[in-house]
Design an enzyme around this catalytic site. Structure first.
Site, mmCIF file in Angstrom:
data_model
loop_
_atom_site.group_PDB
_atom_site.id
_atom_site.type_symbol
_atom_site.label_atom_id
_atom_site.label_comp_id
_atom_site.label_asym_id
_atom_site.label_seq_id
_atom_site.Cartn_x
_atom_site.Cartn_y
_atom_site.Cartn_z
ATOM 1 N N GLN A 67 5.758 3.440 -3.370
ATOM 2 C CA GLN A 67 6.471 2.612 -4.343
ATOM 3 C C GLN A 67 5.753 1.287 -4.570
ATOM 4 O OE1 GLN A 67 9.261 3.474 -6.046
ATOM 5 N NE2 GLN A 67 9.174 5.495 -5.099
ATOM 6 N N LYS A 82 -3.283 -3.127 7.877
ATOM 7 C CA LYS A 82 -4.262 -3.004 6.794
ATOM 8 C C LYS A 82 -4.832 -4.356 6.356
ATOM 9 C CE LYS A 82 -2.586 1.396 5.309
ATOM 10 N NZ LYS A 82 -1.489 2.055 4.634
ATOM 11 N N THR A 95 0.811 -1.221 0.000
ATOM 12 C CA THR A 95 0.000 0.000 0.000
ATOM 13 C C THR A 95 0.849 1.279 0.000
ATOM 14 O OG1 THR A 95 -0.114 -0.141 2.405
ATOM 15 C CG2 THR A 95 -1.962 -1.058 1.180
ATOM 16 N N GLU A 141 30.268 -3.034 -12.605
ATOM 17 C CA GLU A 141 30.759 -1.676 -12.382
ATOM 18 C C GLU A 141 31.918 -1.730 -11.408
ATOM 19 O OE1 GLU A 141 27.025 -0.024 -11.098
ATOM 20 O OE2 GLU A 141 27.448 -0.339 -8.990
ATOM 21 N N TYR A 194 18.466 -1.468 -18.713
ATOM 22 C CA TYR A 194 17.388 -1.079 -19.639
ATOM 23 C C TYR A 194 18.002 -0.552 -20.936
ATOM 24 C CZ TYR A 194 15.323 -0.507 -14.942
ATOM 25 O OH TYR A 194 14.969 -0.650 -13.623
ATOM 26 N N HIS A 198 25.923 4.206 -6.315
ATOM 27 C CA HIS A 198 25.752 2.961 -5.568
ATOM 28 C C HIS A 198 26.761 2.864 -4.422
ATOM 29 C CE1 HIS A 198 23.931 0.848 -9.339
ATOM 30 N NE2 HIS A 198 22.994 1.406 -8.601
#
Lengths: 376, 288
Positions: free
Chosen positions: B20, B43, B17, B209, B159, B246
């Site tokens: 994000q 919830k 909820t 990386e 991506y 990062h």
């Protein structure tokens, strides 16, 4: 977040480690006064640089006059770009032996590791592998005396001796600091054997920046520039670099890659700026202003929009241009979510966006080369 | 075939909820992911987009079968949520949350190992088996079924390269984000082994990386692989001792350099691309 040596030593004291008698001072006058009190002293520049010793940041004095002179030389000195503002004046130790001890994280093993050596006083990287004891810890098991005893034994000390027992306690305390204070490095180099005592002659502590919310008693050390702080408040990763092509991209990997490509084409990036995913138009506009404030020759924006919307980025550009003007050429590569709308907005501003990252980077480098040095 | 997740994977969302969690749950549903339940303490009993919401993971498991959980819980509370999923016996846990303290990460990664669970992340984009299941945050349009397995430390770079591959006619079997933190659960080697065994995967793209030694360790296994590997490493121009976004992307005391990684990968027989745009051409030659 790195903390100063004197803060590390305060932390060590709190956890029961022995540190040299000493005081922190900010003037040569105070330095002389402390030397009168202590006698022969080491005068150590308090900077967040690993190369302090080699950089001339440590001096020794036997009298208060000598201490004053040494302090005058050190205060205001620059070591790897850090200005010396504070000095730690400490008793000069009588050194029998120097050991090395650290607790850190081994990313490959995904575990904490204790590293120790009977050859301290130099960079651990320079110590031969067979003189280094490395013990990985199981986080669920934690530290226990038997683990420390094994390290003491492997360092060649008698575990039943007074020094052996003292070293055992130092290992336990160092791990406790590492764990309780959310450190990513606790390093004591050298660990000085001085008669019967073992003293932490230096303290290098790095606290996990992500854990500062629960480490409220550790003083916050500002290592960032004003611009870097501004960016951080916007939720943006920003590191200032030396070049003249300002860079904005989304995502850490692609931002790094953008810098690499600029360099490959012969350009020099002015910064690493990762605006991340989902940064809105307001924040993007402010980020652009941060870039402009550095007077770059060219601005290069590289957006591969997933969560980031291309129309937001283009809108931010139009907003800043309208409100402040953008006096330097801007090269934009824009693809992904809402790219058509983004491109349309840019076209209205007289900019044709690129779709290919390499071509765009090459153009940015070409434009930067057209600006003569010192013309801004 | 694909690795780790497929069209049958039943997914639970912890933090369904939140800002994000709710956004990405809708995106995952749009992709076709089988989201069967959500967790949001306090919830329980409500619904989100017709998905039942529970207070605890144990409560979910009384009503549903769950294969994987995805964590959209703020950093300060993430450890509790991850441990809750692992303790309940969830086999795959994907930790999207970034900025988790590393001491917490070491703790839940050790626990995941003990429970023999697959832990992806933290600070990852997640995992996508193209056309079958997406767990995490990648935009839906960038992945299409195909022969290339992808494993990466960076989201947007994945991506970018996936987009270039699709433009060149190569889809992806599965793309796995390892995460950008100092320590992560699933590593390059784990994923490479799965790709080596997956019949749908014909070649692998590894995106690394600077910082750490995951690429160097992966190289040891790449030597043994029968499937070709194309690698790209970001951060060639990064200055030492500066964290490039990062937490894991930092060269410390001369370790984790671009040069060291490229050398290890090349010696292991991987093709190393100098720019992301070179990857599709390398794949084309390898698969020709």
């Amino acid at each position: 977040m790195r903390i100063f040596e004197y803060m590390g030593k305060e932390l060590f004291s709190r956890f029961g480690l022995r540190v040299p008698k000493g005081r922190v001072v900010t003037t040569a006058y105070e330095a002389a006064w402390v030397a009168t009190e202590i006698g022969s002293v080491a005068i150590k520049a308090q900077v967040l640089s690993g190369k302090r010793g080699k950089g001339g940041g440590i001096k020794f004095a036997d009298t208060s006059a000598e201490a004053k002179k040494a302090a005058r030389e050190l205060l205001g000195m620059k070591i790897e770009g850090h200005t010396v503002e504070k000095l730690l004046i400490e008793e000069k130790l009588h050194i029998d032996r120097e050991f090395y001890l650290s607790v850190t994280i081994d990313g490959g093993a995904k575990k904490p590791v204790i590293i120790a050596s009977s050859q301290g006083g130099m960079d651990i990287e320079e110590v031969p592998e067979n003189k280094i004891v490395k013990v990985h810890l199981d986080v669920e098991l934690g530290i226990h005396p038997f683990i420390a005893r094994n390290i003491v034994r492997r360092l060649g000390l008698d575990v039943g001796s007074r020094q052996g027992k003292e070293l055992l306690n130092i290992i336990l305390a160092a791990y406790k600091i590492f764990q309780e204070k959310d450190a990513i490095l606790v390093e004591i180099n050298p660990l000085v054997f001085c008669g019967e005592k073992i003293i932490a002659a230096d303290a290098k502590v790095i606290i996990d920046s992500e854990a500062l919310f629960r480490q409220k008693d550790i003083p916050y050390i500002e290592e960032q520039t004003e611009a870097e702080k501004l960016a951080q408040d916007l939720g943006i990763s920003y590191v200032e670099l030396e070049g003249d092509i300002a860079v904005m991209a989304n995502g850490a990997g692609i931002t790094m890659s953008t810098l690499d490509i600029i360099q490959r084409y012969g350009g020099a990036p002015a910064d690493f700026m990762d605006v991340g995913g989902g940064t809105d138009m307001e924040a993007t506009a402010k980020a652009l202003e941060i870039l402009l404030a550095k007077d770059p020759k060219v601005i290069f924006i590289n957006i591969f929009g997933g969560i980031t919307r291309c129309d937001d980025v283009a809108g931010a550009f139009a907003k800043v241009k309208k409100e402040h003007g953008i006096p330097v050429p801007v090269v934009i590569r824009l693809v992904g979510t809402n790219q058509e709308e983004g491109r349309r907005i840019l076209r209205e501003q007289g900019i044709e966006a690129y779709t290919n990252m390499d071509e765009a980077a090459a153009k940015a480098v070409e434009l930067a080369a057209l600006v003569p040095a010192g013309s801004l | 075939m694909a690795i780790i997740v497929d069209q049958n994977t039943r997914v639970m969302v912890q933090g369904i909820t939140g800002k994000q969690g709710s956004f990405h749950t809708r995106q995952m549903l749009a992709y076709g992911t089988k989201v069967v339940a959500g967790v949001a303490p306090g919830k329980g009993g409500s619904k989100f987009e017709d998905i039942p919401v529970y207070d605890t993971v144990r409560a979910v498991l009384q009503e549903h079968q769950v294969d994987a959980s995805v964590i959209f819980i703020p950093a300060a509370f993430a450890k509790d949520a991850v441990l809750e999923a692992l303790e309940a016996g969830i086999g795959t846990v994907v930790v999207i949350t970034e900025h988790i303290p590393v001491q917490d990460e070491m703790e839940f990664i050790a626990y995941a190992q003990r429970k023999k669970a697959v832990l992806i992340g933290p600070n990852t984009f997640g995992i996508v088996s193209s056309g079958k299941c997406k767990i995490g945050i990648p935009p839906n349009q960038f992945f299409m079924p195909g022969p290339v397995g992808m494993v990466s430390r960076s989201g947007t770079l994945t991506y970018e390269i996936a987009g270039n591959l699709i433009a060149a006619g190569f889809g992806q079997s599965t793309a796995v984000g390892m995460g950008g933190d100092r320590i992560v659960g699933l590593t390059f080697i784990d994923v490479l082994k799965l790709f080596e065994a997956d019949p749908e995967t014909k070649a692998v793209v590894l995106i690394g990386e600077i910082g750490g030694n995951a690429e160097e360790e992966a190289s040891v296994y790449i030597k043994e692989m029968t499937k070709p590997v194309v690698a790209y490493i970001a951060g060639k121009s990064a200055p030492p001792e500066k964290r490039m976004g990062h937490a894991g992307a930092i060269i410390r005391r001369g370790k984790g350099t671009y040069e060291g990684k490229v050398k290890a990968l090349a010696e292991a027989g991987a093709l190393v691309a100098e720019m992301p745009s070179e990857v599709p051409e390398m794949i084309r030659k390898l698969l020709a």
